[in-house]
Design an enzyme around this catalytic site. Structure first.
Site, short mmCIF file in Angstrom:
data_model
loop_
_atom_site.label_atom_id
_atom_site.label_comp_id
_atom_site.label_asym_id
_atom_site.label_seq_id
_atom_site.Cartn_x
_atom_site.Cartn_y
_atom_site.Cartn_z
N CYS A 52 46.76 -15.08 76.65
CA CYS A 52 45.51 -15.79 76.93
C CYS A 52 45.74 -17.29 77.11
O CYS A 52 46.23 -17.97 76.20
CB CYS A 52 44.54 -15.55 75.78
SG CYS A 52 43.01 -16.50 75.92
N THR A 122 37.03 -12.79 70.36
CA THR A 122 37.85 -13.64 71.22
C THR A 122 38.96 -14.32 70.44
O THR A 122 38.91 -14.45 69.21
CB THR A 122 36.98 -14.74 71.88
OG1 THR A 122 36.48 -15.62 70.85
CG2 THR A 122 35.82 -14.14 72.65
N TYR A 189 39.81 -16.65 87.44
CA TYR A 189 39.06 -15.49 86.95
C TYR A 189 37.89 -15.16 87.88
O TYR A 189 37.59 -13.98 88.12
CB TYR A 189 38.55 -15.76 85.53
CG TYR A 189 39.62 -15.60 84.49
CD1 TYR A 189 39.83 -14.39 83.85
CD2 TYR A 189 40.48 -16.66 84.18
CE1 TYR A 189 40.83 -14.24 82.91
CE2 TYR A 189 41.49 -16.52 83.25
CZ TYR A 189 41.66 -15.31 82.62
OH TYR A 189 42.68 -15.15 81.70
#
Length: 323
Positions: A52, A122, A189
């Protein structure tokens, strides 16, 4: 638009394409010993994913500030599976057990903080081992805490004096952060998860216009704000380091590679070669996470072989901008 120019709307490396709403924990660790969450050695724990980019910008600062012996960390497994979300993977390549809370899944760590929590799961998470609470799960805020609030514990004077958000450059840093966040960090993204040609076409133009602008800037200055390396460079680097590895193919950001931009590519290599930073860019975790987890993009979960990248090649930025 369903997108907002805010850190509250980070796109997640998750199984589905979703916007990150208000982060659930927004407390602050402070150098002030009287603070609710005072900076202390050994008290805090960082949960991250090596895949990430949002999590890895906090890992970057942890390394750059020499805080690895002050703040412990756990690295989750690279693959997100079904409804389980991020999991711990002890015994697998660069994956850790949850030695703080003894959990199998990151969602269970959120339940330690709040048994009733039912929101997004997250990374990163900055966790307080003393109170068993999540202090903060907003990467931009964790980054700044690591930059300024733990200086008493940095390994070296150089690391203590490193300031990635100096007051005299904050206006410039914030301006570059806006460019990088909206059209680059989020831009890849937006392209990758676009569900119509029209949407993709619009986002891919914005992405490469931004990269062209950044290439021009980095032909004139060593770093985004000038001669000093700052937070703005950290935020850009985490996307550039992943771009040719996964965003070109997996997210259809293939108009140009970062390797095709002489200044962006040299800049990426320079940062990658800074002490300790190579450890924050793990090709296996990056490639396998994106291509095994995003099955709506890559239904069979086949991980591509390539590209060939040499992050260790001489960058020449030091001589290019020698004073």
């Amino acid at each position: 638009s369903f997108l907002h120019n805010s850190e509250k709307c980070q796109f997640l490396c998750v199984f589905c394409f979703k916007s990150r709403k208000e982060s659930m924990a927004r407390n602050v660790v402070s150098a002030d010993p009287a603070a609710e969450f005072p900076a202390e050695a050994g008290r805090y724990h960082l949960y991250i994913s090596l895949a990430c980019p949002w999590a890895c910008r906090t890992y970057f600062v942890l390394k750059a500030k020499g805080l690895e012996n002050v703040i412990s960390k756990s690295i989750v497994h690279w693959k997100i599976s079904g409804n389980d979300g991020w999991a711990f993977g002890p015994g697998q390549y660069r994956c850790d057990a949850d030695d703080v809370n003894g959990k199998n899944f990151l969602r269970e760590v959120y339940k330690v903080h709040d048994p009733e929590y039912s929101g997004k799961i997250t990374v990163p998470i900055l966790f307080d081992k003393k109170t068993k609470k999540i202090v903060n799960n907003e990467s931009a805020e964790i980054l700044r805490m690591l930059n300024s609030e733990f200086n008493a514990f940095c390994e070296t004077e150089e690391q203590k004096n490193l300031d990635l958000y100096p007051e005299d450059l904050r206006t410039s840093i914030d301006e570059w952060n806006d460019v990088v966040f909206t059209d680059v960090n989020l831009g890849v993204y937006r392209c990758g998860f676009a569900t119509s040609q029209e949407v993709y076409d619009g986002f891919v133009v914005k992405l490469f216009n931004a990269l062209d602008k950044l290439e021009d800037r980095l032909s004139q200055a060593r770093y985004l704000t000038g001669s000093r390396f700052t937070e703005a460079d950290v935020r850009l680097f985490v996307t550039l380091a992943r771009f040719d590895l996964v965003y070109v193919g997996h997210f259809k950001c293939n108009k140009r590679r970062i390797m095709d931009y002489p200044n962006l590519w040299a800049y990426t290599r320079e940062i990658h070669q800074m002490p300790g930073i190579e450890e924050t860019v793990d090709r296996f975790h990056i490639e396998h996470h994106y291509q095994e987890s995003h099955l709506q993009i890559n239904p069979y979960g086949i991980v591509a072989d390539g590209p060939e990248l040499d992050f260790k090649a001489a960058h020449g930025r030091d001589t290019q901008f020698a004073t």
